[in-house]
Write an enzyme that holds these catalytic residues in place. Structure first.
Site, mmCIF file in Angstrom:
data_model
loop_
_atom_site.group_PDB
_atom_site.id
_atom_site.type_symbol
_atom_site.label_atom_id
_atom_site.label_comp_id
_atom_site.label_asym_id
_atom_site.label_seq_id
_atom_site.Cartn_x
_atom_site.Cartn_y
_atom_site.Cartn_z
ATOM 1 N N LYS A 128 0.730 -1.331 -0.154
ATOM 2 C CA LYS A 128 0.086 0.063 0.277
ATOM 3 C C LYS A 128 0.578 1.277 -0.006
ATOM 4 C CE LYS A 128 0.357 -1.885 4.061
ATOM 5 N NZ LYS A 128 0.281 -3.091 4.576
ATOM 6 N N GLY A 130 2.590 -9.020 20.036
ATOM 7 C CA GLY A 130 2.899 -8.971 18.479
ATOM 8 C C GLY A 130 1.895 -8.546 17.844
ATOM 9 N N LYS A 138 -3.801 3.159 2.630
ATOM 10 C CA LYS A 138 -5.016 2.289 2.230
ATOM 11 C C LYS A 138 -6.194 3.284 1.714
ATOM 12 C CE LYS A 138 -3.719 -1.328 5.559
ATOM 13 N NZ LYS A 138 -3.718 -1.444 6.655
ATOM 14 N N GLY A 154 -2.519 -10.376 8.677
ATOM 15 C CA GLY A 154 -2.039 -11.722 8.730
ATOM 16 C C GLY A 154 -1.696 -12.548 7.646
HETATM 17 N N1 HSE Z 1 -0.372 -2.802 10.145
HETATM 18 C C1 HSE Z 1 -1.169 -3.037 9.655
HETATM 19 C C2 HSE Z 1 -2.492 -3.245 10.717
HETATM 20 C C3 HSE Z 1 -1.562 -4.273 8.731
HETATM 21 O O1 HSE Z 1 -2.130 -2.828 11.699
HETATM 22 O O2 HSE Z 1 -3.773 -3.205 10.221
HETATM 23 C C4 HSE Z 1 -0.796 -4.152 7.403
HETATM 24 O O3 HSE Z 1 -1.468 -3.208 6.631
#
Ligand code: HSE
Length: 434
Positions: A106, A193, A211, A308
């Site tokens: 993105k 995590g 995004k 994920g």
């Molecule tokens: N780091 C992003 C989030 C996921 O926490 O949604 C990957 O874009």
């Protein structure tokens, strides 16, 4: 199709997830495409790393750019990440070599998307990027294909799972009568995590803005314009704001919003209060959720895992199936020659109700001073809450306003900040009516 030969650049969580998916879903994908989708080349930083799949006879490239030019590859999956550097070089090399590109990147698309799309058109190849927005949710397909008969008037979403996890955790704690600060929850999210060691891209709203820039382009057929997005993160959201939101019947979410109006396209990322009874209020934890408003379909809502390995690999695989089926589509809904350059509507022009929290010295006349700041800007108060009475001491006072203009609210907040009895910068959260 006889077969589709795939080169995977980057074998991290998503790249590995994709290789495993293509192996385990081999027969169903073959049936759906009319031929196999095979990984014929891979590239990653560390060849020796132990991976729980066998790359078997696939060709290994130490240099991802050489993978992008490999003549035994039809489609390059760029799963390295980063707006610039190697990821961009890989995409440029693939397009220049006449290969389709599938990417989850993105940041790169938010900065270079229009230029890459122009280059892809020139070379007669496709760029697919379902995995770049909202992980496993097929939102690009929904907007670009499913809603293609609509004029989209607005897109509003929760596009960052890290922020949503933190805000959900703070909300759940407040409901349980505990008070959990942003910093405490962030620390825990990092230990578990759910948040990166350097969480700033997520919690400062940049990831959601990347995004949003892509969604805006798909929704309105405009050139990507990341630079005009108003971006605020969630660092300043405190436990007390979450508690007041609950009391007022709202949930606090990090929202990414794009709307088309007479003044142009408005793009903004900031915390917002949404009514408890709305679907978006109940998109919890690391999930993402998106509301799209179309003039014929009405309001449609999409929810699911926004990140994920498996969920994101699912989105990459869907792009590969599209390419294998020969499905052709303009990168951002319309050919690049027809992408409009939109005028960016400033956030100063928006109007909404507002939540304002002040930390005030509790003494006679203070509320009158606050009311005067709002009156002078023609802002009408809807409600006021002061939970405790503590003469001479500091107490939180919360106001909600009727619909007001952003510029007026900013002026009022500025005046309030200079009052002697206001001892902290006033906090404001926009209330979004969906
Ligand atoms: N780091 C992003 C989030 C996921 O926490 O949604 C990957 O874009």
């Amino acid at each position: 199709m006889t077969k589709l030969r795939v080169g995977v650049a980057g074998l991290g969580t998503v790249g590995s997830g994709l290789v495993k998916l293509l192996l385990s879903q081999k027969s169903v994908i073959k049936e759906r495409c009319g031929g196999p989708v095979l990984v014929t080349a891979v590239s990653a930083k560390d060849r020796a790393r132990d991976r729980d799949f066998d790359v078997g006879k696939t060709v290994w490239h130490d240099d991802a750019v050489s993978l992008a030019k490999d003549e035994n590859v039809d489609v390059v999956c760029e799963l390295i990440g980063g707006a610039e550097g190697i990821a961009l070089k890989v995409c440029e090399a693939a397009i220049g070599s006449g290969k389709h590109v599938v990417t989850a990147n993105k940041a790169m698309l938010a900065v270079h998307g229009t230029r890459l799309a122009k280059s892809a058109e020139k070379h007669g190849v496709e760029i697919h990027y379902e995995a770049a927005v909202a992980g496993g949710i097929p939102i690009i397909k929904a907007m670009r294909e499913g809603l293609s008969g609509n004029d989209v008037t607005g897109v509003l979403g929760i596009l960052n799972g890290t922020c949503n996890y933190i805000l959900t955790n703070m909300h759940d704690a407040a409901l349980a009568g505990e008070s959990r600060d942003f910093e405490t929850v962030l620390d825990e999210a990092q230990r578990l995590g759910y948040a990166e060691a350097d969480p700033s891209t997520d919690i400062d709203g940049i990831d959601a803005a990347h995004k949003l820039a892509i969604l805006t382009s798909v929704a309105f057929g405009t050139e990507i314009d990341f630079g005009s997005i108003h971006i605020e993160g969630i660092r300043h959201i405190s436990a007390v704001d979450i508690e007041y939101a609950i009391e007022l019947g709202y949930r606090v979410k990090l929202l990414a919003i794009a709307r088309k109006g007479i003044e142009g396209i408005q793009q903004r990322v900031h915390p917002g209060m949404v009514r408890e009874r709305t679907a978006i209020a109940h998109v919890d934890g690391v999930n993402n959720g998106i509301v799209v408003q179309g003039n014929y379909a009405g309001t449609t809502i999409y929810e699911g895992p926004g990140a994920g390995g498996n969920a994101t690999a699912s989105a990459v695989a869907a792009d590969l199936v599209d390419i294998a089926r020969g499905h052709q589509t303009a990168t951002f809904s319309v050919p690049t020659t027809r992408l409009e350059r939109h005028s960016a509507a400033s956030i100063d022009g928006i109007s909404s109700p507002y939540y304002i929290r002040l930390m005030l010295v509790d003494k006679p006349g203070v509320i009158a001073d606050i009311a005067a700041c709002l009156r002078d800007q023609n802002v009408s108060v809807e409600s006021m809450l002061q939970r405790s009475r503590n003469p001479g001491d500091v107490v939180p006072v919360v106001l909600t306003t009727h619909e007001a203009e952003e510029a007026s609210i900013q002026n009022a907040l500025n005046s309030m900040e200079h009052l002697r009895s206001v001892i902290e910068k006033p906090r404001m959260i926009r209330i979004e009516e969906i």
